[in-house]
Design an enzyme around this catalytic site. Structure first.
Site, PDB file in Angstrom:
ATOM      1  N   GLU A 161       0.856  -1.276   0.014  1.00 13.11           N
ATOM      2  CA  GLU A 161       0.101   0.045   0.110  1.00 13.11           C
ATOM      3  C   GLU A 161       0.832   1.447   0.008  1.00 13.11           C
ATOM      4  O   GLU A 161       0.444   2.341   0.705  1.00 13.11           O
ATOM      5  CB  GLU A 161      -0.945   0.182   1.239  1.00 13.11           C
ATOM      6  CG  GLU A 161      -2.000  -1.289   1.122  1.00 13.11           C
ATOM      7  CD  GLU A 161      -2.668  -1.202   2.172  1.00 13.11           C
ATOM      8  OE1 GLU A 161      -2.599  -0.348   3.212  1.00 13.11           O
ATOM      9  OE2 GLU A 161      -3.614  -2.045   2.378  1.00 13.11           O
ATOM     10  N   ASN A 203       2.449  -5.209  -3.294  1.00  8.90           N
ATOM     11  CA  ASN A 203       0.721  -5.386  -2.981  1.00  8.90           C
ATOM     12  C   ASN A 203       0.032  -4.193  -2.799  1.00  8.90           C
ATOM     13  O   ASN A 203       0.487  -3.320  -2.041  1.00  8.90           O
ATOM     14  CB  ASN A 203       0.788  -6.396  -1.785  1.00  8.90           C
ATOM     15  CG  ASN A 203      -0.443  -7.000  -1.710  1.00  8.90           C
ATOM     16  OD1 ASN A 203      -1.334  -7.671  -2.474  1.00  8.90           O
ATOM     17  ND2 ASN A 203      -1.232  -6.780  -0.438  1.00  8.90           N
ATOM     18  N   HIS A 240     -10.452  -5.766  -2.484  1.00  9.77           N
ATOM     19  CA  HIS A 240     -11.399  -5.579  -1.686  1.00  9.77           C
ATOM     20  C   HIS A 240     -12.570  -4.744  -2.258  1.00  9.77           C
ATOM     21  O   HIS A 240     -12.613  -3.512  -2.413  1.00  9.77           O
ATOM     22  CB  HIS A 240     -10.931  -4.816  -0.399  1.00  9.77           C
ATOM     23  CG  HIS A 240     -10.070  -5.544   0.376  1.00  9.77           C
ATOM     24  ND1 HIS A 240     -10.167  -6.843   0.925  1.00  9.77           N
ATOM     25  CD2 HIS A 240      -8.810  -5.304   0.601  1.00  9.77           C
ATOM     26  CE1 HIS A 240      -9.085  -7.265   1.784  1.00  9.77           C
ATOM     27  NE2 HIS A 240      -8.187  -6.345   1.337  1.00  9.77           N
ATOM     28  N   GLU A 269      -6.258 -10.714  -1.476  1.00 10.93           N
ATOM     29  CA  GLU A 269      -7.129 -10.466  -0.138  1.00 10.93           C
ATOM     30  C   GLU A 269      -8.667 -10.127  -0.730  1.00 10.93           C
ATOM     31  O   GLU A 269      -9.313  -9.444  -0.048  1.00 10.93           O
ATOM     32  CB  GLU A 269      -6.625  -9.138   0.372  1.00 10.93           C
ATOM     33  CG  GLU A 269      -5.258  -9.086   1.067  1.00 10.93           C
ATOM     34  CD  GLU A 269      -4.831  -7.750   1.598  1.00 10.93           C
ATOM     35  OE1 GLU A 269      -5.658  -7.114   2.018  1.00 10.93           O
ATOM     36  OE2 GLU A 269      -3.486  -7.596   1.766  1.00 10.93           O
ATOM     37  N   ASP A 271     -12.265 -10.121  -1.247  1.00  9.86           N
ATOM     38  CA  ASP A 271     -13.772 -10.198  -0.692  1.00  9.86           C
ATOM     39  C   ASP A 271     -14.516  -9.313  -1.322  1.00  9.86           C
ATOM     40  O   ASP A 271     -14.120  -8.009  -1.807  1.00  9.86           O
ATOM     41  CB  ASP A 271     -13.645  -9.896   0.886  1.00  9.86           C
ATOM     42  CG  ASP A 271     -12.960  -8.614   1.498  1.00  9.86           C
ATOM     43  OD1 ASP A 271     -12.932  -7.369   0.468  1.00  9.86           O
ATOM     44  OD2 ASP A 271     -12.507  -8.505   2.498  1.00  9.86           O
TER      45      ASP A 271
END
Ligand code: XIL
Length: 338
Positions: A161, A203, A240, A269, A271
């Protein structure tokens, strides 16, 4: 063309290989052999299917049964972050991370390391540091943790990030960024030296839509790293998603353009907020986008049951709170078997 004995034996070899390949693809394509778990179905195309795991849940039998049955890659949800692994300067703590790594390896699963350097979840002592002392502390952290886990990690999120949201396409302001723009490449070089066998990833989130400035900024950094020989092997897309940040129509383009730079891409990750068929369709779209890119070598969801999620009220995962498979699970499995 005149056939020499060498070219004949080569032709025989090639035709044997073609036959073997055809036989293998028949096996893969046969519905009778469709795999019944996420990990096994992803493995049919050489990919993995992973989940984030919390050490504190390894005593929950419903959780562990699903973990052991469905997934073949594991990411520690919090236990390998800087605050967990170096709570005091130079004093390292691997108990909870090891619980996850050992569980995964004992079950024959691989591990994604997450994350060596990040502006969040830093230990308190690091949050107050700056300049060359912080740079040195960050590099020491990367070296120590990657050395400790050397040989056990499939891919490391070396830096997490580091880009800003919004339209700048530039770096995020942080204590690490203020040590100098070269902090990211310095972290990658330290990680490579410490564990030459691990794939080293950058990432981030909100990097899914190809037309977004943040996506473009990360792309330019990876392109620059590849052109200058900075050791980077992969880019992780957190993925996400919710109604404000939906799965983009151009997701495949994004993944393919990054892969074309000569890196693997991984969905790290995943979702997706929602329920029912709309959620299932979005999971299907993400799975399809990955399967369409040969260098997209794995998908990880950020937790097992909805109740395990960091945003549980979004019910963003593949299993409900009781551990039952959701429509989203069935659509991902069907896609992986298609
Ligand atoms: C989250 C965890 O799921 C939470 O338990 C924790 O409180 C905060 O961090 N991006 C990342 C992950 O890279 O490490 C974050 O995980 C979610 C967003």
């Amino acid at each position: 063309m005149k056939l020499t004995s060498r070219s004949v034996s080569r032709a025989v070899l090639v035709s044997t290989m073609v036959t073997a390949t055809a036989a293998a693809s028949v096996l893969v394509a046969s519905p009778a052999s469709a795999a019944t778990t996420l990990g096994a179905s992803a493995a049919q195309s050489g990919r993995y299917f992973g989940t984030a795991v919390a050490a504190g849940k390894l005593g929950d039998s419903t959780y562990v049964n699903i973990l052991n049955r469905e997934f073949d890659m594991v990411t520690a949800e919090n236990e390998m972050k800087m605050d967990a692994t170096e709570p005091n300067p130079g004093q390292f703590s691997y108990g909870n991370a090891d619980r996850i790594v050992n569980h995964a390896r004992n079950q024959g699963k691989r591990v994604r390391g997450h994350a060596l350097a990040w502006h969040q979840q830093q230990p308190g002592w690091m949050q107050n540091m700056s300049g060359s002392a912080l740079r040195q502390a960050m590099l020491n952290h990367v070296t120590q943790v990657a050395t400790y886990y050397r040989g056990k990690i499939h891919s490391w999120d070396v830096v997490n990030e580091a880009f800003a949201d919004g339209n700048s396409g530039g770096r995020r302001d942080s204590n690490l960024q203020r040590t100098g723009n070269d902090w990211i490449e310095a972290a990658f070089r330290a990680a490579r030296a410490a564990d030459p066998g691990a794939k080293l990833c950058y990432n981030d989130y909100n990097t899914d839509n190809w037309s977004h400035a943040k996506t473009q900024g990360v792309y330019r950094m990876v392109q620059d790293f590849k052109s200058r020989g900075v050791p980077i092997d992969c880019v992780g897309f957190q993925a996400h998603f919710n109604s404000g940040n939906p799965v983009p129509n151009n997701y495949h383009t994004t993944l393919q353009n990054f892969a074309n730079l000569g890196v693997d891409v991984q969905i790290t990750e995943l979702d997706i907020a929602g329920s029912g068929s709309s959620q299932a369709d979005q999971f299907k779209g993400v799975t399809q986008a990955c399967l369409a890119v040969s260098r997209c070598n794995g998908i990880t969801v950020w937790g097992i049951r909805d109740s395990d999620s960091w945003r549980a009220s979004d019910t963003p995962l593949l299993f409900d709170r009781n551990g039952n498979k959701k429509a989203a699970y069935n659509s991902v499995l069907a896609q992986l078997n298609s």
